[in-house]
Design an enzyme around this catalytic site. Sequence first.
Site, short mmCIF file in Angstrom:
data_model
loop_
_atom_site.label_atom_id
_atom_site.label_comp_id
_atom_site.label_asym_id
_atom_site.label_seq_id
_atom_site.Cartn_x
_atom_site.Cartn_y
_atom_site.Cartn_z
N HIS A 15 0.26 -1.41 -0.33
CA HIS A 15 0.05 0.32 0.24
C HIS A 15 1.02 1.16 0.09
CE1 HIS A 15 -2.57 -2.57 2.20
NE2 HIS A 15 -2.85 -3.03 1.16
N LYS A 23 6.21 6.26 7.42
CA LYS A 23 5.78 5.78 8.67
C LYS A 23 7.32 5.06 9.35
CE LYS A 23 2.14 3.95 5.40
NZ LYS A 23 1.57 2.98 4.88
N TYR A 48 2.05 1.41 14.30
CA TYR A 48 2.63 2.40 13.57
C TYR A 48 2.07 3.74 13.21
CZ TYR A 48 -0.82 1.59 9.59
OH TYR A 48 -1.83 1.33 8.58
N ASP A 93 -7.10 -6.16 -1.70
CA ASP A 93 -5.51 -6.99 -1.94
C ASP A 93 -5.65 -7.41 -3.19
OD1 ASP A 93 -4.81 -4.63 -0.56
OD2 ASP A 93 -4.13 -6.05 1.33
#
Length: 181
Positions: A64, A73, A133, A172
């Site tokens: 992603h 991130k 995250y 996905d």
Amino acid sequence: MGKINVETCFIAGLKIITPQVFGDTRGYFMETFNQNDFTEIGIDCRFVQDNQSSSVKGVLRGLHYQVEHPQDKLVRVLSGEVFDVAVDIREGSETYGQWYGVNLSAENKKQFFVPKGFAHGFMVLSDYAEFAYKCSDFYHPHDEGGIMYNDPSIGVEWPIDTGIAPILSERDKLWKGLSIK
């Protein structure tokens, strides 16, 4: 400094961070983020959102990225173990289309810094994992992009057991491949 250990990767910008852990018979303590320490190692972004997910063994999330609102991130695992992957999608980069993977676990306490310009994903290796995250921009649901996890032009070597297909979300399953130039 001495509070964190930093490993750089062959793809510029990616960093593996291992915090110093203070333990005794009661358990342990560690700083997972300290702005001063991170600025000192070249990570000088402002994190605005923390996310957490849980998944079972075999779940593969990714690859992603955010299109108009890219995110730095800082990822880590709170319980269990995952194989975490970043793919360079920075136009004009010498490593465009190349990937790097690292095992993150509650045991090794490693964190992976994935800067803007990378697609990101992970596969759960343990029976269960909790993944957390920090992001440098807010999530915009209509801005998400993705790349097929098994795009042959990238060649990510996912730790997939023979005969066991990864568990993917419906979204996905629909991503296309990356155009390697």
